[in-house]
Enzyme design. Structure first.
Site, PDB file in Angstrom:
ATOM      1  N   GLU A 290       0.893  -1.167   0.000  1.00  0.00           N
ATOM      2  CA  GLU A 290       0.000   0.000   0.000  1.00  0.00           C
ATOM      3  C   GLU A 290       0.924   1.207   0.000  1.00  0.00           C
ATOM      4  O   GLU A 290       1.626   1.460   0.979  1.00  0.00           O
ATOM      5  CB  GLU A 290      -0.883  -0.020   1.262  1.00  0.00           C
TER       6      GLU A 290
ATOM      7  N   ARG B  41       1.679  10.209   0.908  1.00  0.00           N
ATOM      8  CA  ARG B  41       2.258  11.110   1.907  1.00  0.00           C
ATOM      9  C   ARG B  41       3.535  11.723   1.376  1.00  0.00           C
ATOM     10  O   ARG B  41       4.197  12.492   2.068  1.00  0.00           O
ATOM     11  CB  ARG B  41       2.593  10.353   3.191  1.00  0.00           C
TER      12      ARG B  41
ATOM     13  N   THR C  94      -3.566   6.418   2.350  1.00  0.00           N
ATOM     14  CA  THR C  94      -3.730   7.825   2.735  1.00  0.00           C
ATOM     15  C   THR C  94      -4.435   8.599   1.614  1.00  0.00           C
ATOM     16  O   THR C  94      -4.061   9.720   1.261  1.00  0.00           O
ATOM     17  CB  THR C  94      -2.366   8.491   3.107  1.00  0.00           C
TER      18      THR C  94
ATOM     19  N   LYS D  38     -10.958  -0.730   7.365  1.00  0.00           N
ATOM     20  CA  LYS D  38      -9.720  -0.595   8.139  1.00  0.00           C
ATOM     21  C   LYS D  38     -10.098  -0.078   9.539  1.00  0.00           C
ATOM     22  O   LYS D  38     -10.964   0.798   9.661  1.00  0.00           O
ATOM     23  CB  LYS D  38      -8.836   0.405   7.392  1.00  0.00           C
TER      24      LYS D  38
HETATM   25  C1  3PG Z   1      -1.305   4.068   8.208  1.00  0.00           C
HETATM   26  O1  3PG Z   1      -0.928   4.764   7.276  1.00  0.00           O
HETATM   27  O2  3PG Z   1      -2.326   3.403   8.133  1.00  0.00           O
HETATM   28  C2  3PG Z   1      -0.518   4.076   9.465  1.00  0.00           C
HETATM   29  O3  3PG Z   1       0.348   5.137   9.509  1.00  0.00           O
HETATM   30  C3  3PG Z   1       0.251   2.833   9.666  1.00  0.00           C
HETATM   31  O4  3PG Z   1       0.524   2.771  10.998  1.00  0.00           O
HETATM   32  P1  3PG Z   1       1.919   2.227  11.537  1.00  0.00           P
HETATM   33  O5  3PG Z   1       2.982   3.114  10.938  1.00  0.00           O
HETATM   34  O6  3PG Z   1       1.812   2.346  13.028  1.00  0.00           O
HETATM   35  O7  3PG Z   1       2.074   0.812  11.068  1.00  0.00           O
END
Ligand code: 3PG
Length: 210
Positions: free
Chosen positions: A41, A45, A68, A128
């Site tokens: 995924e 960002r 995101t 999610k």
């Molecule tokens: C996301 O983008 O869903 C989260 O930032 C992932 O979370 P993590 O970095 O704690 O795994």
């Protein structure tokens, strides 16, 4: 042929990647494949996200999605670049509506009963659960799974090698998302062997958990 959601459910872990420099995309994808997890995924960002999605989509042996995703325009751009699924941190009805109408696999973020009911109104069965650990982790998920027993969840946010087994063992957990095996600092330092090792370790846990 399996649909995208089924593929994600079989993989059981979704690596969440932030690519700073698209040059790292292919070696990263190869490291994930070598570790036994042909999925990424790629999050919106960074500036390099679209180029990275495009580069991975060309490889074809890895299931690539966009993360995101906050706007419909990003869904369109991601799908044009080859993304096969869309993930968002929150529940944006415009994003979900566009995806559902265009038959694009989408797993929006939820963390409250209200969010879940909005997802159900769109016919979604897998969402999610974000940010999982900060919102009470498995305890909260178990409480939510009482009234919403028909839903499956992808806990994300604070999931790591230490709590992965416990999450995956809960039957309402469809898969877990996380960045722990693909941390940005590992990617930027081109530590791809380490990424493969961490990925293989996660896959081993998933395999043992069934
Ligand atoms: C996301 O983008 O869903 C989260 O930032 C992932 O979370 P993590 O970095 O704690 O795994």
């Amino acid at each position: 042929m399996q649909n995208v959601l089924e593929e994600l459910g079989l993989l059981r872990i979704i690596p969440i990647v932030s690519i700073q420099n698209a040059i790292h995309t292919r070696p990263l994808a190869e490291a994930l494949i070598k570790g036994g997890l042909p999925c990424a995924e790629i999050t919106f960002r960074t500036e390099a996200a679209l180029d990275a999605i495009h580069a991975v989509a060309e490889m074809q042996d890895l299931l690539v999605g966009a993360g995101t995703v906050l706007k419909v325009d990003q869904v369109k751009a991601a799908v044009d670049a080859g993304a096969r699924f869309i993930v968002s941190p929150g529940f944006n009805p415009k994003v979900v509506d566009y995806c559902v109408k265009n038959e694009i696999t989408v797993t929006p973020g939820v963390c409250t009963p209200t969010d879940i009911e909005m997802a159900m109104d769109f016919g979604l069965k897998v969402v999610k659960f974000f940010p999982a650990e900060a919102f009470g982790g498995l305890k909260t998920l178990k409480a939510l799974s009482g009234p919403y027993h028909m839903m499956k969840f992808i806990p994300t946010g604070g999931v790591n090698i230490h709590n992965l087994r416990e999450y995956l063992a809960f039957p309402k957990v469809f898969a877990c998302g996380g960045s722990w095996m693909v941390k940005s600092e590992l990617i930027s330092a081109a530590k791809f062997a380490e990424i493969t090792e961490l990925t293989a370790e996660a896959v081993k846990v998933a395999t043992q958990t069934g």
